[in-house]
Write an enzyme that holds these catalytic residues in place. Structure first.
Site, PDB file in Angstrom:
ATOM      1  N   ALA A   2      -0.322  -5.111   2.430  1.00 44.73           N
ATOM      2  CA  ALA A   2      -0.360  -5.198   3.945  1.00 44.73           C
ATOM      3  C   ALA A   2      -1.703  -4.706   3.980  1.00 44.73           C
ATOM      4  CB  ALA A   2       0.717  -4.965   4.621  1.00 44.73           C
ATOM      5  N   LEU A  39       5.012  -8.368   1.170  1.00 43.78           N
ATOM      6  CA  LEU A  39       4.079  -7.624   2.089  1.00 43.78           C
ATOM      7  C   LEU A  39       4.496  -6.137   2.469  1.00 43.78           C
ATOM      8  CD1 LEU A  39       2.603 -10.356   4.243  1.00 43.78           C
ATOM      9  CD2 LEU A  39       1.711  -9.529   2.370  1.00 43.78           C
ATOM     10  N   HIS A  40       4.714  -5.242   1.651  1.00 45.44           N
ATOM     11  CA  HIS A  40       5.030  -3.984   1.753  1.00 45.44           C
ATOM     12  C   HIS A  40       3.782  -3.398   2.023  1.00 45.44           C
ATOM     13  CE1 HIS A  40       6.459   0.109   1.434  1.00 45.44           C
ATOM     14  NE2 HIS A  40       7.895  -0.476   1.446  1.00 45.44           N
ATOM     15  N   ALA A  41       3.740  -1.836   2.267  1.00 45.48           N
ATOM     16  CA  ALA A  41       2.729  -0.975   2.824  1.00 45.48           C
ATOM     17  C   ALA A  41       1.169  -1.452   1.880  1.00 45.48           C
ATOM     18  CB  ALA A  41       2.997   0.437   2.550  1.00 45.48           C
TER      19      ALA A  41
END
Lengths: 311, 87
Positions: free
Chosen positions: B19, B14-16
């Site tokens: 997310a 759940l990186h930038a």
């Protein structure tokens, strides 16, 4: 594009007009300057005839050594119908053959008292500024902590109100509503107001106000280099706005790209503060501190270690 | 109230970007939506909160939805996660 002629050079640099006054309104179309050294030796194949020609001590002393008929022939070739002017530096004596040739072809022959190198750099700077490509953009230009911020957005979105708030916070107004932009030195954008509306802001409900008389001399600037764009737009529920600031959007003006930040407008958002912080954050990024990137890197480390934690 | 467990398959976890996508989807509903990982629960409409979980690839998350449109919200979030979050 503005037109420059020898007339302006004479006024601007207090040059002395020696001959060829018939041609002082010939347009100077390029900022490049030629020193016709090779031409004086007889090589005219690539002679840049449309450029301003500058003769210094080297060229003139070489000429002195030539036979009169050769001298006449080469100087005639130097003064073409398209040559916008010839300038002699260091207040040197003009050879009579050159005076004749320039008078005959109507090429203005001028004399300056400075050295050749200085003359060339002064004239190049002047011509680049005068001949720079220009455009006009609908927006407001404000100097925020030394950063030239161009605020754009549809009519009525609050550009002028934001500018007013910024001026009240101690920043400087350059231009409201219409910004004249010229591109200098390939990637420098200079913005200034149209003369008639300088120092003025139009605020709906109040009309035209004079920022200089209201807030004093500290509140205005005559021109400013533009380095970033803040675009204001009405909040669109469907659109995903940048939440992190890692990706950089660009705005293209003439041939120069500047970073663009799109700020959605909604009642209760203090735009002046947001624009002010955008400018400060931009400065910080240029100094090498990028909060969004640092955060992203840290998060990446955590994510990569994710499995290991579980064991 | 609806509850469901998912495995995050996106390479960056759940990186930038993943997310952002998830938060954008969740924000379209009025229900209260929470995401839980390793005992920490955050609002799925808050991007900073979601990223602070630091969920990696293969991580398990539990999504809880409560409100008027919980049915549609859960469906939308399920398909968003199952589509691989744009990876």
């Amino acid at each position: 594009m503005t037109k420059v002629t020898a007339r302006e050079l004479i006024d601007r640099f207090s040059l002395e007009l020696l001959s060829g006054d018939e041609g002082i309104y010939r347009p100077i179309t390029m900022s490049d300057i030629s020193r016709p050294g090779m031409e004086m030796t007889g090589y005219f194949t690539y002679y840049p005839r449309r450029r301003l020609q500058v003769l210094g001590r080297t060229e003139l002393t070489f000429l002195e050594r030539l036979d009169t008929d050769v001298k006449v022939e080469r100087l005639d070739k130097l003064c073409t119908q398209n040559t916008p002017g010839i300038i002699i530096s260091r207040n040197l004596e003009a050879p009579p053959e050159l005076i004749n040739a320039s008078e005959h072809a109507g090429v203005p022959l001028m004399r300056a008292d400075v050295t050749t190198t200085r003359l060339i750099s002064q004239i190049t700077n002047f011509l680049e500024a005068q001949l720079a490509e220009t455009t006009a953009v609908h927006g407001v230009l404000v100097d925020i902590y030394g950063i030239g911020v161009l605020i754009t957005g549809a009519s009525g979105v609050g550009k002028s109100e934001t500018a007013l708030d910024l001026v009240r916070r101690g920043h400087r107004l350059v231009a409201d509503d219409s910004v004249e932009i010229s591109q200098q030195h390939a990637d420098t954008l200079m913005g200034r107001p149209p003369n008639l509306i300088k120092h003025l802001l139009e605020i709906r409900g109040l009309g035209i106000i004079d920022v200089m008389t209201l807030f004093g001399a500290r509140a205005v600037r005559p021109f400013k280099k533009i380095v970033m764009n803040v675009h204001l737009e009405l909040w669109d529920e469907e659109k995903a706005y940048d939440r992190l600031g890692i990706d950089e959007d660009k705005m293209s003006i003439i041939e120069t790209d500047i970073p663009k930040y799109t700020i959605p407008v909604r009642p209760g958002r203090n735009l002046a503060v947001i624009v002010e912080v955008a400018a400060m954050n931009f400065r910080l990024k240029r100094m090498g501190i990028n909060a969004a990137q640092e955060f992203s890197d840290k998060l990446m480390d955590v994510i990569e270690d994710y499995d290991r934690d579980e064991l | 109230m609806k509850q469901k467990t998912f495995t995050i398959t996106a390479d960056t976890g759940l990186h930038a970007r993943p997310a952002t996508q998830l938060v954008h989807k969740a924000s379209q509903f009025s229900s209260e939506i929470h995401i839980e990982s390793k005992g920490k629960s955050v609002n799925l409409k808050s991007i900073m909160g979601v990223m602070s979980l630091g969920v990696g690839k293969g991580g398990e998350v539990q999504v809880t939805v409560e409100g008027n449109d919980e049915e549609e919200a859960m469906e939308a979030i399920t398909s968003t996660i199952q589509e691989g979050l744009g990876e």
